[in-house]
Design a protein around this motif. Sequence first.
Motif, mmCIF file in Angstrom:
data_model
loop_
_atom_site.group_PDB
_atom_site.id
_atom_site.type_symbol
_atom_site.label_atom_id
_atom_site.label_comp_id
_atom_site.label_asym_id
_atom_site.label_seq_id
_atom_site.Cartn_x
_atom_site.Cartn_y
_atom_site.Cartn_z
ATOM 1 N N LYS A 1 0.848 -1.224 0.275
ATOM 2 C CA LYS A 1 0.135 -0.283 -0.134
ATOM 3 C C LYS A 1 0.715 1.427 -0.031
ATOM 4 C CE LYS A 1 -4.239 -1.613 1.797
ATOM 5 N NZ LYS A 1 -5.446 -0.670 1.455
ATOM 6 N N LEU A 2 1.992 1.800 1.139
ATOM 7 C CA LEU A 2 2.599 2.893 0.829
ATOM 8 C C LEU A 2 3.988 2.516 -0.715
ATOM 9 C CD1 LEU A 2 4.865 2.208 4.397
ATOM 10 C CD2 LEU A 2 3.348 4.008 3.379
ATOM 11 N N ALA A 3 4.027 1.578 -1.339
ATOM 12 C CA ALA A 3 4.670 1.565 -2.080
ATOM 13 C C ALA A 3 3.811 1.932 -3.496
ATOM 14 C CB ALA A 3 5.243 0.424 -2.545
ATOM 15 N N TYR A 4 2.145 1.127 -3.607
ATOM 16 C CA TYR A 4 1.816 1.931 -4.861
ATOM 17 C C TYR A 4 0.304 2.296 -4.528
ATOM 18 C CZ TYR A 4 5.692 -1.981 -6.516
ATOM 19 O OH TYR A 4 6.746 -2.858 -6.817
ATOM 20 N N GLU A 5 -0.134 2.247 -3.424
ATOM 21 C CA GLU A 5 -1.538 3.096 -3.924
ATOM 22 C C GLU A 5 -1.403 4.318 -3.621
ATOM 23 O OE1 GLU A 5 -4.667 0.999 -1.002
ATOM 24 O OE2 GLU A 5 -4.212 2.679 0.332
ATOM 25 N N GLU B 1 -3.272 8.510 -4.582
ATOM 26 C CA GLU B 1 -4.538 9.166 -2.916
ATOM 27 C C GLU B 1 -5.793 8.920 -4.612
ATOM 28 O OE1 GLU B 1 -5.563 12.783 -1.284
ATOM 29 O OE2 GLU B 1 -3.634 12.435 -0.533
ATOM 30 N N GLY B 2 -6.826 8.651 -4.888
ATOM 31 C CA GLY B 2 -7.991 8.270 -5.466
ATOM 32 C C GLY B 2 -7.993 7.725 -6.005
ATOM 33 N N GLU B 3 -7.481 6.407 -6.341
ATOM 34 C CA GLU B 3 -7.349 5.629 -7.601
ATOM 35 C C GLU B 3 -7.728 3.608 -5.774
ATOM 36 O OE1 GLU B 3 -4.202 4.067 -9.145
ATOM 37 O OE2 GLU B 3 -3.402 5.757 -10.444
ATOM 38 N N SER B 4 -8.343 3.009 -6.750
ATOM 39 C CA SER B 4 -8.874 2.384 -5.758
ATOM 40 C C SER B 4 -7.557 1.899 -4.964
ATOM 41 C CB SER B 4 -8.964 0.713 -6.911
ATOM 42 O OG SER B 4 -9.877 1.107 -7.399
ATOM 43 N N PRO B 5 -7.717 1.168 -3.611
ATOM 44 C CA PRO B 5 -7.421 1.319 -2.754
ATOM 45 C C PRO B 5 -6.652 -0.649 -2.988
ATOM 46 C CG PRO B 5 -9.479 0.835 -1.801
ATOM 47 C CD PRO B 5 -9.682 1.383 -3.079
ATOM 48 N N ILE B 6 -5.381 -0.961 -2.701
ATOM 49 C CA ILE B 6 -4.943 -2.146 -2.469
ATOM 50 C C ILE B 6 -5.345 -2.952 -1.723
ATOM 51 C CG2 ILE B 6 -3.034 -3.108 -2.822
ATOM 52 C CD1 ILE B 6 -1.391 -1.508 -3.931
ATOM 53 N N LEU B 7 -6.012 -3.863 -1.910
ATOM 54 C CA LEU B 7 -6.971 -5.213 -1.122
ATOM 55 C C LEU B 7 -5.908 -6.413 -1.402
ATOM 56 C CD1 LEU B 7 -10.517 -4.325 -2.570
ATOM 57 C CD2 LEU B 7 -9.483 -3.456 -0.375
ATOM 58 N N PRO C 1 -3.975 -8.188 -6.999
ATOM 59 C CA PRO C 1 -3.296 -8.832 -8.627
ATOM 60 C C PRO C 1 -1.888 -9.306 -7.853
ATOM 61 C CG PRO C 1 -4.743 -8.363 -10.032
ATOM 62 C CD PRO C 1 -5.024 -7.986 -8.729
ATOM 63 N N ILE C 2 -1.619 -7.347 -7.484
ATOM 64 C CA ILE C 2 -0.454 -7.444 -6.669
ATOM 65 C C ILE C 2 0.295 -8.081 -5.749
ATOM 66 C CG2 ILE C 2 -0.902 -5.473 -4.878
ATOM 67 C CD1 ILE C 2 1.468 -3.984 -6.553
ATOM 68 N N GLU D 1 11.950 2.283 -0.422
ATOM 69 C CA GLU D 1 11.835 3.578 -1.168
ATOM 70 C C GLU D 1 10.618 4.537 -1.452
ATOM 71 O OE1 GLU D 1 11.952 1.746 -5.306
ATOM 72 O OE2 GLU D 1 13.509 -0.303 -4.218
ATOM 73 N N ALA D 2 9.558 3.749 -0.928
ATOM 74 C CA ALA D 2 7.895 4.929 -0.779
ATOM 75 C C ALA D 2 8.129 5.557 0.074
ATOM 76 C CB ALA D 2 6.602 3.803 -0.597
ATOM 77 N N ILE D 3 9.071 5.729 1.147
ATOM 78 C CA ILE D 3 8.965 6.447 2.165
ATOM 79 C C ILE D 3 10.339 7.543 2.097
ATOM 80 C CG2 ILE D 3 7.722 5.451 4.096
ATOM 81 C CD1 ILE D 3 10.109 4.566 5.487
#
Length: 109
Positions: free
Chosen positions: A14-18, A20-26, A30-31, A65-67
């Motif tokens: 979630k930190l890496a790919y999610e 704002e404004g897009e569907s959340p990763i659940l 597939p990821i 990387e995301a943070i």
Amino acid sequence: MELLLETVALFCLKLAYETEGESPILRDDPIMSDYEREVFGLLVRREDIEGIQFRVAHCLGLAMEAIGGIDTVLGRELRRLAADVSAAQTMGQLDSPLIALKDYLKDIQ
């Protein structure tokens, strides 16, 4: 433990790919295919600590990387928590570091 491992992976991704404004990763995204509860369940049943640590480390690398890397306050704390997971030598020693890691990742979402 499988659920805990899946949750850690989910928060990292979630930190890496999610965004704002897009569907959340659940969990069924597939990821998450390499980080599903069943995958971790197999590793836990085999007591494959190295396999578990490898998968967790991969997710943590993406989150790092995301943070902004280890030169940030968040990154230094994440690195410290990751080191605790890496230091575990038995399945029992993984519980506390994983819980601390999950809680931290949840807090920085």
